[in-house]
Design a protein around this motif. Structure first.
Motif, PDB file in Angstrom:
ATOM      1  N   HIS A 675       0.763  -1.134  -0.120  1.00 19.17           N
ATOM      2  CA  HIS A 675      -0.061  -0.087   0.077  1.00 19.17           C
ATOM      3  C   HIS A 675       0.934   1.370   0.073  1.00 19.17           C
ATOM      4  O   HIS A 675       1.825   1.312   0.634  1.00 19.17           O
ATOM      5  N   GLY A 676       0.570   2.185  -1.030  1.00 16.00           N
ATOM      6  CA  GLY A 676       1.184   3.563  -0.995  1.00 16.00           C
ATOM      7  C   GLY A 676       2.428   3.601  -1.731  1.00 16.00           C
ATOM      8  O   GLY A 676       2.812   4.753  -1.834  1.00 16.00           O
ATOM      9  N   SER A 677       2.866   2.678  -2.502  1.00 16.07           N
ATOM     10  CA  SER A 677       4.011   2.840  -3.161  1.00 16.07           C
ATOM     11  C   SER A 677       4.146   1.691  -4.072  1.00 16.07           C
ATOM     12  O   SER A 677       3.875   0.621  -3.704  1.00 16.07           O
ATOM     13  N   ARG A 678       4.775   1.881  -5.331  1.00 13.72           N
ATOM     14  CA  ARG A 678       5.205   1.003  -6.250  1.00 13.72           C
ATOM     15  C   ARG A 678       6.775   0.606  -6.461  1.00 13.72           C
ATOM     16  O   ARG A 678       7.208  -0.222  -6.873  1.00 13.72           O
ATOM     17  N   MET A 679       7.513   1.615  -5.673  1.00 13.14           N
ATOM     18  CA  MET A 679       8.697   1.272  -5.654  1.00 13.14           C
ATOM     19  C   MET A 679       9.290   0.108  -4.681  1.00 13.14           C
ATOM     20  O   MET A 679       9.817   0.642  -3.578  1.00 13.14           O
ATOM     21  N   VAL A 680       8.863  -1.159  -4.865  1.00  6.50           N
ATOM     22  CA  VAL A 680       9.309  -2.039  -3.879  1.00  6.50           C
ATOM     23  C   VAL A 680       9.956  -3.236  -4.696  1.00  6.50           C
ATOM     24  O   VAL A 680       9.904  -3.264  -6.017  1.00  6.50           O
ATOM     25  N   LEU A 681      10.675  -4.055  -3.922  1.00 10.88           N
ATOM     26  CA  LEU A 681      11.380  -5.357  -4.467  1.00 10.88           C
ATOM     27  C   LEU A 681      10.885  -6.350  -3.739  1.00 10.88           C
ATOM     28  O   LEU A 681      10.961  -6.299  -2.333  1.00 10.88           O
ATOM     29  N   PHE A 682      10.309  -7.205  -4.116  1.00 11.99           N
ATOM     30  CA  PHE A 682       9.768  -8.613  -3.527  1.00 11.99           C
ATOM     31  C   PHE A 682      11.216  -9.464  -3.527  1.00 11.99           C
ATOM     32  O   PHE A 682      11.433  -9.946  -4.580  1.00 11.99           O
ATOM     33  N   MET A 683      11.347  -9.992  -2.316  1.00 13.21           N
ATOM     34  CA  MET A 683      12.540 -10.646  -2.155  1.00 13.21           C
ATOM     35  C   MET A 683      12.467 -11.967  -1.014  1.00 13.21           C
ATOM     36  O   MET A 683      11.716 -12.023  -0.176  1.00 13.21           O
ATOM     37  N   ASN A 684      13.187 -13.113  -1.375  1.00  9.60           N
ATOM     38  CA  ASN A 684      13.017 -14.370  -0.672  1.00  9.60           C
ATOM     39  C   ASN A 684      13.744 -14.086   0.643  1.00  9.60           C
ATOM     40  O   ASN A 684      14.718 -13.462   0.612  1.00  9.60           O
ATOM     41  N   ALA A 685      13.212 -14.473   1.863  1.00 12.84           N
ATOM     42  CA  ALA A 685      13.482 -14.325   3.055  1.00 12.84           C
ATOM     43  C   ALA A 685      15.143 -14.809   3.395  1.00 12.84           C
ATOM     44  O   ALA A 685      15.866 -14.070   3.733  1.00 12.84           O
ATOM     45  N   ALA A 686      15.564 -15.892   2.669  1.00 10.53           N
ATOM     46  CA  ALA A 686      16.994 -16.363   2.764  1.00 10.53           C
ATOM     47  C   ALA A 686      17.745 -15.531   2.086  1.00 10.53           C
ATOM     48  O   ALA A 686      18.871 -15.187   2.611  1.00 10.53           O
ATOM     49  N   MET A 688      17.410 -12.348   1.762  1.00 13.72           N
ATOM     50  CA  MET A 688      17.531 -11.148   2.469  1.00 13.72           C
ATOM     51  C   MET A 688      18.379 -11.233   3.719  1.00 13.72           C
ATOM     52  O   MET A 688      19.417 -10.544   3.894  1.00 13.72           O
ATOM     53  N   GLU A 689      18.541 -12.409   4.216  1.00 16.57           N
ATOM     54  CA  GLU A 689      19.344 -12.830   5.410  1.00 16.57           C
ATOM     55  C   GLU A 689      20.767 -12.778   4.707  1.00 16.57           C
ATOM     56  O   GLU A 689      21.692 -12.361   5.421  1.00 16.57           O
ATOM     57  N   ARG A 690      20.968 -13.412   3.552  1.00 24.07           N
ATOM     58  CA  ARG A 690      22.211 -13.605   2.942  1.00 24.07           C
ATOM     59  C   ARG A 690      22.644 -12.195   2.634  1.00 24.07           C
ATOM     60  O   ARG A 690      23.971 -11.979   2.853  1.00 24.07           O
ATOM     61  N   TYR A 691      21.942 -11.258   2.085  1.00 18.43           N
ATOM     62  CA  TYR A 691      22.442  -9.835   1.955  1.00 18.43           C
ATOM     63  C   TYR A 691      22.322  -8.908   3.133  1.00 18.43           C
ATOM     64  O   TYR A 691      22.921  -7.589   2.888  1.00 18.43           O
ATOM     65  N   GLY A 692      22.084  -9.580   4.268  1.00 20.34           N
ATOM     66  CA  GLY A 692      21.990  -8.521   5.386  1.00 20.34           C
ATOM     67  C   GLY A 692      20.861  -7.654   5.392  1.00 20.34           C
ATOM     68  O   GLY A 692      21.094  -6.421   5.863  1.00 20.34           O
ATOM     69  N   LEU A 693      19.588  -7.697   4.926  1.00 24.08           N
ATOM     70  CA  LEU A 693      18.583  -6.813   4.617  1.00 24.08           C
ATOM     71  C   LEU A 693      17.519  -7.146   5.532  1.00 24.08           C
ATOM     72  O   LEU A 693      17.135  -8.449   5.754  1.00 24.08           O
ATOM     73  N   GLY A 694      16.759  -6.017   5.846  1.00 24.80           N
ATOM     74  CA  GLY A 694      15.518  -6.121   6.538  1.00 24.80           C
ATOM     75  C   GLY A 694      14.249  -5.781   5.698  1.00 24.80           C
ATOM     76  O   GLY A 694      14.635  -4.848   4.696  1.00 24.80           O
ATOM     77  N   LYS A 695      13.124  -6.065   6.355  1.00 27.85           N
ATOM     78  CA  LYS A 695      11.770  -5.311   5.856  1.00 27.85           C
ATOM     79  C   LYS A 695      11.881  -3.795   5.614  1.00 27.85           C
ATOM     80  O   LYS A 695      12.484  -3.176   6.648  1.00 27.85           O
ATOM     81  N   GLY A 696      11.559  -3.016   4.579  1.00 22.80           N
ATOM     82  CA  GLY A 696      11.669  -1.944   4.483  1.00 22.80           C
ATOM     83  C   GLY A 696      13.205  -1.385   3.943  1.00 22.80           C
ATOM     84  O   GLY A 696      13.196   0.005   3.849  1.00 22.80           O
ATOM     85  N   ASP A 697      14.228  -1.818   4.043  1.00 25.49           N
ATOM     86  CA  ASP A 697      15.420  -1.323   3.767  1.00 25.49           C
ATOM     87  C   ASP A 697      15.279  -0.807   2.154  1.00 25.49           C
ATOM     88  O   ASP A 697      14.552  -1.497   1.358  1.00 25.49           O
ATOM     89  N   VAL A 698      16.243   0.112   1.812  1.00 19.69           N
ATOM     90  CA  VAL A 698      16.063   0.700   0.787  1.00 19.69           C
ATOM     91  C   VAL A 698      17.169   0.275  -0.099  1.00 19.69           C
ATOM     92  O   VAL A 698      18.471   0.225   0.335  1.00 19.69           O
ATOM     93  N   VAL A 699      17.073  -0.257  -1.449  1.00 20.40           N
ATOM     94  CA  VAL A 699      18.354  -0.972  -2.287  1.00 20.40           C
ATOM     95  C   VAL A 699      18.180  -0.329  -3.645  1.00 20.40           C
ATOM     96  O   VAL A 699      17.033   0.319  -3.981  1.00 20.40           O
TER      97      VAL A 699
END
Length: 779
Positions: A675-686, A688-699
């Protein structure tokens, strides 16, 4: 004026397709677009024989429609066109085009209907009003001064059969076959693949086949967003216990469960129908491997049946009578290893054998697919592989079986039927020569990719756009936008403002037209038009509401105005008579295409439409061999076409619930909880962990390509999602800057938007417009 940048809000999306969420969407769009109460009744006429054909998707219109034969996507499209919001000349007094470049796609279209013809004024950087005749004369004068080979006539998929027929004639009488259309960006892989394997460029399935089938295979098509009315056929099939086996990278809500808004019981009890009986999340680019695995499993089952003295699994009688090339295909399948198949498909041997077992036990199978198969480097191969699978058990040319490509735009297939094609061999040039007494050009025209290459090289002089948002839809956004500004002439026929209008050529015209839903009054009275749906049926469509403004011209009138100002007079083409009475156009179409359009004026009102001849549906194969062709894939599983290193991710682009192609109705996606934006990236949880990323991080994303161009999109917020490992998903068209122009399907040149190798980096900005987020690299 730019939209406020804000943190995306993520919720857990658990609702089914349809249901109360769909009802809420319809209510919201009608309110947002200020659709007056009397016009809400238009929805009751949508996709009805005595009403109008939806301007959204091209799914089939039944002979016995539901009381509400529209979906939330179709209601959005109707509200978008019949909105009481409008843009007059005063709008462009307030904003320069440079300012408007900063607006989002949603903001530009949300301001309403264009109401007056406009011409770009460089001194003020604004569009200023221009008289219709002045605009036509100036456009005609410019076109007469150009080399015809350096002008493109692009067509979006919404234009009627009548307009499209006139448009292709204008282009050819002008002197070129430069007639790319939106098929070039989606289903051209279908047109190429099916033509060479079964002898026709379209699918073989009709609505009644959904009633007769006992198994449906679904590949890469998000039915809940792109063609929700098909959910009625899928639900009815499931109620008969017909298995539906889905292969798609994401678990899309429309292929998981559905609540029928037509059913009071289902709505009151919130009853859901489970759509897919098997759901396999294939890796993007792994479709050939999936089908190869199913074929390999079928051969194993056939071997076992032979050894046991049982009935064969393969339909050998059909294969011997109707096909060519089976032995070579069988050899290739048997030689392909399960290890390679599993690695590329991202699925196990057991999963593919389970799917193949259901297929083998079914006697009439539908192969349904969308751009998940076509928008790949191997898009044509994906289509021909699905044909191979269906041919193994004789599943083409019998009730309940066949191949079913699902088209998006509401008449894009029909445009090709009436001659909108860059391929001269597919157009009836000899007939046009005889009928209209001119010499049609015989050379190959420009595809969408060819046109983009010519624009970037500054080898194009003029671009005429019959609808659409070409510049936003194509790949290579940054290079294209820079080159677009150097075009000597751009002309856009449109109903609403979009990015293709605010970025313009040196001389630019914006010509507002009537929409299909509006009453089109001409000299002989109110006019009707015709369209073709995804199942090759022709339908009539009547305008039902008053025009958005009194000065609007119809699409046929605008095409005729340009033609008269550009071409030498031809006594065999009376453009004025055609505009005055569209029945005259349809009679001309019947002369050019007698097998398809003879008596179109009478037949277009047939309930459910009338179908054009499809030889393959009758097991007549108009191929070189006279038989359906098994084909050996050029790239077998095991070739290095998946991401080649630990830092490379495979991006595939997707549409949201709040859009139709490049039209963005809202920045929300209720099916994915965004909701509220189209500038998002859908990512596998594993991942995300491999890249050291959390929900809402900007890349940021950067294309992995060594060609000297730095393609980059900034400001993408991470959303955890059930995506295959090593793969990510982002919205179209926001991610288009990442697609190299050369990254397209072999043979068909469809941009390969469903498999782009990218590198992920920490973003330098929180939210940068995708349209301006990349630039050529500087040494």
């Amino acid at each position: 004026m730019s939209e406020e940048k804000k943190q995306v809000r993520i919720t857990k999306a658990t609702m089914p397709a349809g249901g109360w969420g769909s009802v809420g969407d319809v209510s919201t769009i009608l309110t947002d677009q200020n659709v007056v109460v009397k016009d809400t009744g238009l929805l009751l006429k949508q996709n009805k024989t005595d009403g109008f054909a939806c301007v959204s998707c091209a799914w089939a219109k039944p002979a016995n429609p539901h009381p509400f034969e529209f979906c939330s996507s179709g209601a959005k499209a109707t509200a978008w066109e019949t909105t009481s919001k409008s843009i007059g000349a005063d709008f462009f007094q307030r904003y320069t085009l440079t300012e408007l470049e900063g607006w989002s796609d949603h903001q530009l279209e949300d301001h309403g209907r264009l109401t007056t013809p406009l011409r770009y004024d460089a001194a003020s950087d604004k569009y200023l009003p221009v008289d219709w005749d002045v605009a036509f004369n100036e456009i005609g004068a410019a076109l007469r001064g150009f080399d015809p080979k350096q002008v493109v006539f692009y067509a979006s998929g919404r234009a009627s059969l009548e307009t499209s027929y006139m448009y292709q004639l204008l282009a050819r009488m002008y002197g070129n076959n430069n007639l790319p259309d939106s098929s070039n960006m989606c289903h051209e892989s279908t047109s190429v693949g099916l033509q060479k394997t079964i002898g026709i460029a379209v699918g073989t399935v009709k609505l009644s086949d959904f009633e007769d089938t006992d198994c449906i295979l679904f590949f890469g098509q998000n039915v809940g967003v792109n063609s929700p009315r098909m959910l009625h056929q899928l639900q009815e099939a499931r109620k008969r216990d017909v298995p539906i086996i889905t292969f798609n990278p994401l678990r899309e809500r429309g292929l998981v469960s559905f609540t029928n808004p037509q059913s009071p019981l289902e709505m009151l009890t919130r009853q859901e129908t489970a759509i897919s009986t098997q759901y396999h999340q294939v890796k993007p680019g792994g479709d050939t491997a999936v089908i190869m695995g199913m074929c390999k499993a079928i051969f194993a089952l056939d071997d076992a049946a032979l050894a046991a003295g049982e009935q064969r699994v393969i339909d050998i009688a059909f294969i011997q009578e109707h096909t060519n090339g089976f032995s070579d295909f069988e050899q290739a399948v048997r030689a392909c290893s399960w290890e390679a198949i599993e690695r590329e498909a991202g699925l196990s041997q057991a999963a593919l054998e389970e799917a193949a077992g259901v297929y083998a036990r079914s006697s009439a199978v539908l192969g349904v697919y969308g751009m998940g198969l076509t928008q790949h480097r191997n898009g044509v191969q994906n289509v021909t592989m699905l044909v191979n699978l269906l041919l193994l058990r004789g599943n083409i040319g019998k009730p309940g079986a066949g191949i079913c490509p699902v088209r998006g735009h509401s008449n894009v297939q029909g445009q090709r039927t009436v001659g909108i094609t860059e391929k001269p061999e597919l157009a009836p040039l000899d007939k046009l020569k005889e009928q209209f007494n001119f010499e049609p050009p015989r050379d190959m025209g420009l595809t969408t990719v060819d046109a983009c290459e010519a624009i970037i090289k500054r080898d194009l002089q003029g671009f005429i756009g019959l609808g659409g948002n070409f510049l936003r839809a194509v790949p290579e956004t940054v290079l294209m936008e820079a080159a677009w500004r150097e075009l000597p002439l751009t002309v856009q026929i449109a109903t609403k403002l979009n990015r293709n209008h605010v970025i313009h050529g040196k001389a630019a015209y914006l010509l507002p037209c009537l929409g299909r839903i509006e009453i089109d009054r001409q000299g002989s009275g109110d006019q009707s038009v015709s369209v073709e749906d995804s199942t090759s049926h022709m339908h009539g469509s009547r305008g039902m509401t008053e025009p958005a403004a009194p000065g609007l011209l119809s699409e046929p009138a605008i095409v005729a105005g340009i033609a008269k100002a550009t071409l030498a007079p031809n006594p065999n083409v009376n453009w004025d008579a055609w505009v005055a009475d569209y029945r005259v156009i349809r009679k001309a179409m019947g002369v050019t295409f007698p097998e398809i359009f003879k008596d179109l004026n009478e037949r277009m009102w047939t309930p459910g439409g009338y179908r054009k001849p499809l030889a393959a549906a009758e097991r007549i194969w108009k191929t070189e061999s006279g038989k359906a062709e098994f084909t050996v894939p050029e790239e077998l599983p095991g070739n290095p076409n998946m991401p080649g290193g630990p830092d490379i991710l495979r991006l595939f682009t997707i549409r949201s619930d709040g859009q139709f192609n490049t039209t963005i109705y809202s920045n929300d996606d209720r099916f994915r909880g965004v909701h509220g934006s189209r500038m998002v990236l859908f990512m596998n949880a594993a991942d995300m962990e491999r890249y050291g990323l959390g929900k809402g991080d900007v890349v940021a994303l950067r294309t992995h390509a060594d060609d000297g161009v730095n393609r980059r999109v900034e400001g993408l917020q991470i959303v955890p999602y059930d995506v295959p490992s090593g793969c990510i998903a982002g919205y179209y068209p926001e991610c288009n800057p990442l697609i190299p122009l050369w990254h397209h399907a072999k043979e068909s040149k469809v941009p390969a938007a469903k498999a782009i190798d990218v590198l992920l980096e920490r973003s330098h900005s929180v939210a940068t417009s995708a349209a301006t987020s990349a630039a050529p690299s500087v040494a």
